[in-house]
Design an enzyme around this catalytic site. Structure first.
Site, PDB file in Angstrom:
ATOM      1  N   ARG A 235     -25.542  -2.197   7.746  1.00 58.35           N
ATOM      2  CA  ARG A 235     -25.195  -3.604   7.549  1.00 58.35           C
ATOM      3  C   ARG A 235     -25.458  -4.437   8.806  1.00 58.35           C
ATOM      4  O   ARG A 235     -25.433  -5.664   8.742  1.00 58.35           O
ATOM      5  CB  ARG A 235     -23.721  -3.699   7.146  1.00 58.35           C
ATOM      6  CG  ARG A 235     -23.450  -3.075   5.786  1.00 58.35           C
ATOM      7  CD  ARG A 235     -21.999  -2.618   5.636  1.00 58.35           C
ATOM      8  NE  ARG A 235     -21.033  -3.686   5.649  1.00 58.35           N
ATOM      9  CZ  ARG A 235     -20.550  -4.292   4.563  1.00 58.35           C
ATOM     10  NH1 ARG A 235     -20.993  -3.932   3.375  1.00 58.35           N
ATOM     11  NH2 ARG A 235     -19.656  -5.237   4.665  1.00 58.35           N
TER      12      ARG A 235
ATOM     13  N   LYS B 283       0.841  -1.187   0.000  1.00 59.04           N
ATOM     14  CA  LYS B 283       0.000   0.000   0.000  1.00 59.04           C
ATOM     15  C   LYS B 283       0.885   1.250   0.000  1.00 59.04           C
ATOM     16  O   LYS B 283       1.844   1.345   0.760  1.00 59.04           O
ATOM     17  CB  LYS B 283      -0.917  -0.010   1.223  1.00 59.04           C
ATOM     18  CG  LYS B 283      -2.186   0.793   1.049  1.00 59.04           C
ATOM     19  CD  LYS B 283      -3.204   0.477   2.131  1.00 59.04           C
ATOM     20  CE  LYS B 283      -4.523   1.185   1.867  1.00 59.04           C
ATOM     21  NZ  LYS B 283      -5.529   0.921   2.898  1.00 59.04           N
TER      22      LYS B 283
ATOM     23  N   GLU C 184     -19.673  -5.815  10.688  1.00 57.28           N
ATOM     24  CA  GLU C 184     -20.608  -4.989  11.451  1.00 57.28           C
ATOM     25  C   GLU C 184     -21.665  -5.813  12.185  1.00 57.28           C
ATOM     26  O   GLU C 184     -22.072  -5.475  13.297  1.00 57.28           O
ATOM     27  CB  GLU C 184     -21.290  -3.977  10.521  1.00 57.28           C
ATOM     28  CG  GLU C 184     -20.362  -2.922   9.959  1.00 57.28           C
ATOM     29  CD  GLU C 184     -19.622  -3.347   8.717  1.00 57.28           C
ATOM     30  OE1 GLU C 184     -18.809  -2.552   8.208  1.00 57.28           O
ATOM     31  OE2 GLU C 184     -19.833  -4.488   8.245  1.00 57.28           O
TER      32      GLU C 184
END
Length: 630
Positions: A395, A280, A367
């Protein structure tokens, strides 16, 4: 090369490895320069430059379907598909979306913004392809962090069971938005260290074929030995047990390694996992060396130093205000724990973790699990604070209803990014939570007007013992007001009058209070008297105050930075109907019945008419003239 003039990915087809490497460097520089002005998801895109180029070289979009999960890493894909010239408008009002967008390009076949949806979408597309007797490839690109999402695991199980031709590109950078957690992350780590599994397996198979088959027994033993090789070389082999052919780990910044494995995967029948290792922030030192992942999503910055361009002496972020209040309360209450689904950094819980390392739980992108785990904590007398973005709480809705509210458990929901969030756009606008929570029995919903009220609401929620308690707070910075030394409880359901008035009433809360005060001040200069009420409890409402207002027959204007259908204004109308205030005038302002795209929050307020000017207009229409009163 002028990247703004690229029309489609066909230019990659004739490039050799050296040309691809040079082109990758140009793409990185383009991203670094453009995002320094607009902001955006820099780290994630710098990490997938070679991977995206290799995918577009080996496969043929849009015939072959690319599905980007979460979608914030699709900038290179956008450049290659004719949108490089729009990058000066990235995430700006009416400009280029920061996520895949179906109406932007035929190459964007799936819209994302929430994690872990790509594999289920890929399965649906694969079923449709097979029913239509088509033969194109379907390639979901999913991060290692997104695999912790329940949907992703459900889809892996289904794809493997049905043996569908789906090639899953696992972009493994060991981070999603922050450091990944969980046993699956550990399993991937063991795979990374195991080397080239398929190459070792193929070499072993070649050797086994050299053994003469005497009476069949050696051949059978050899096959068993070959099959057991995967358990020896790669511990667990999670994906192969699910029915996938596994290729990797692949160096995600080595074109030859990438294309060799992608071409191998393309020829393989059935479900495939290509495990790609990426870095990244690759190619930009500040982002590449960022261990806390503060370069995931950024605003404008100085290219040379990496210094972020921020307002001077700005008030603290709302997330910090809530987190600081939680820390203050937790020092005196050992029952308080913090839970978050992969949002320690976003919800500013780092300091809480430093002070209470055993009382902060990051469950990863999960979640539903976060919500029910919080409910489990509450059954044992703990006081869980679940810090979760409004858009991600969607969610966990079933768990809110079934596991928390139904059992009247004392879970505090810190609903971060409530309201319009701006540049992230329609997938992230936190405008639905009031409507979907207000209908849930036992639920308290609140929103503070400033930092001081915020800390008192955190204290109130921690002391509350009769069910779930939600505190909404917006993205961005708070107001900079002084806070009381000692926190206190605010009676549940109580409102406060911020400005007296006798001709009409504005009922509002949170971010729109300043607009309401501005509108009332303007009308006061014209001789009109408007009361402004801080309706800090959205549920339950201050029924005593409402009765008083409606008995006087005062017109009411409700204002909310949330959807109108089922929202706060609807609750006021319901109250009027239930109590037979049949002649009561109520007008509502809020978010209309459509998805709101990206742009600065003030621009979006203007677009949907959530402005002091419109408040003044509505109130002038509501307040009777002298002739009407006579």
């Amino acid at each position: 090369m002028d990247l703004s003039r690229i029309n489609d990915p066909s230019l990659l087809k004739d490039m050799n490895t050296k040309q691809l490497e040079e082109f990758a460097a140009e793409v990185r520089q383009f991203l670094i320069e453009n995002l320094a002005t607009t902001g955006g998801h820099l780290g994630a895109n710098l990490g997938v430059v070679e991977l995206t180029l290799a995918l577009h070289k080996v496969y043929n979009s849009p015939v072959d379907r690319f599905i980007w999960d979460v979608g914030h890493q699709s900038y290179i894909h956008k450049i290659l598909t004719g949108r490089g010239g729009q990058f000066d408008s990235l995430r700006q009002y009416k400009g280029l979306c920061g996520f895949p967008k179906r109406d932007e390009s035929e190459h964007d076949v799936w819209e994302t913004g929430h994690s872990s949806t790509s594999l289920s979408a890929a399965m649906g597309m694969a079923i449709a392809r097979d029913l239509k007797k088509q033969d194109h490839s379907i390639l979901p690109v999913i991060g290692d962090g997104a695999l912790t999402g329940g949907m992703a695991l459900e889809a892996l199980n289904h794809i493997g069971h049905e043996k569908k031709n789906v090639t899953v590109i696992l972009n493994d950078n060991e981070m999603s938005i922050a450091k990944n957690v969980g046993a699956l992350h550990g399993a991937l780590g063991r795979m990374r260290s195991a080397g080239k599994y398929n190459r070792a397996k193929d070499d072993l198979e070649w050797l086994l074929k050299k053994i003469p088959a005497v009476g069949g027994k050696i051949a059978q033993a050899a096959e068993r030995l070959k099959d057991s090789m995967k358990y020896f070389v790669v511990p667990g082999m999670f994906f192969e047990e699910l029915g996938f052919t596994y290729y990797g780990p692949v160096d995600g910044h080595d074109f030859e390694d990438l294309m060799e494995n992608l071409n191998y995967a393309r020829k393989t029948d059935g479900p495939v996992i290509v495990h790609v290792m990426t870095k990244k922030g690759k190619g930009y030192h500040p982002a590449e060396t960022d261990v806390k992942d503060k370069w995931h999503g950024v605003g404008p910055y100085k290219i040379e130093s990496g210094e972020k361009i921020k307002p001077v002496n700005a008030p603290p972020a709302w997330s910090s205000v809530i987190s600081d209040a939680l820390i203050k309360k937790a020092h005196g209450d050992e029952r308080i724990v913090a839970v978050t689904p992969a949002m320690i950094l976003g919800s500013k819980l780092e300091k809480f973790g430093e002070e209470f390392p055993d009382r902060l739980f990051d469950v990863g992108i999960a979640e539903q699990h976060a919500t029910t785990m919080s409910a489990g904590l509450a059954t044992q007398g703990m006081k869980p604070f679940l810090a979760i973005y409004s858009t991600f709480l969607q969610r966990g809705y079933d768990q809110v209803v079934h596991d928390v509210a139904r059992q009247k458990l004392n879970v505090t929901f810190g609903i971060d990014r409530a309201g319009l969030v701006g540049a992230d756009g329609e997938t992230h606008q936190g405008v639905f939570d009031i409507a979907f929570l207000r209908s849930v029995p036992n639920m308290i919903i609140s929103m503070p007007k400033d930092e001081n009220e915020a800390q008192h609401l955190v204290h109130t929620a921690a002391e509350y013992d009769e069910g779930p308690f939600a505190i909404r707070y917006p993205r961005g910075n708070a107001k900079g007001v002084e806070t009381d030394k000692h926190m206190r409880s605010i009676p549940v359901g109580s409102w406060e009058v911020l400005k007296e008035g006798t001709e009409a009433v504005i009922l509002t809360f949170g971010t729109t209070i300043d607009m309401a005060l501005d509108a009332a001040d303007r009308l006061e200069k014209e001789g009109r008297s408007v009361r402004v009420v801080n309706a800090r409890y959205i549920k339950p409402m201050d029924e005593s105050m409402l009765h008083d207002i409606m008995k006087q027959g005062l017109p009411i204007l409700t204002v909310e930075e949330a959807v109108l259908q089922g929202g706060f204004g609807s609750a006021v109308l319901e109250f009027a109907e239930e109590n037979s205030y049949t002649s009561q005038w109520v007008r509502r302002m809020g978010v209309p019945d459509r998805f709101i795209e990206h742009g600065s929050v003030p621009k979006l307020w203007e677009e949907i008419g959530l402005t002091p000017d419109n408040m003044v207009k509505h109130l002038k229409e509501l307040i009777p003239t002298k002739q009407q009163r006579a």
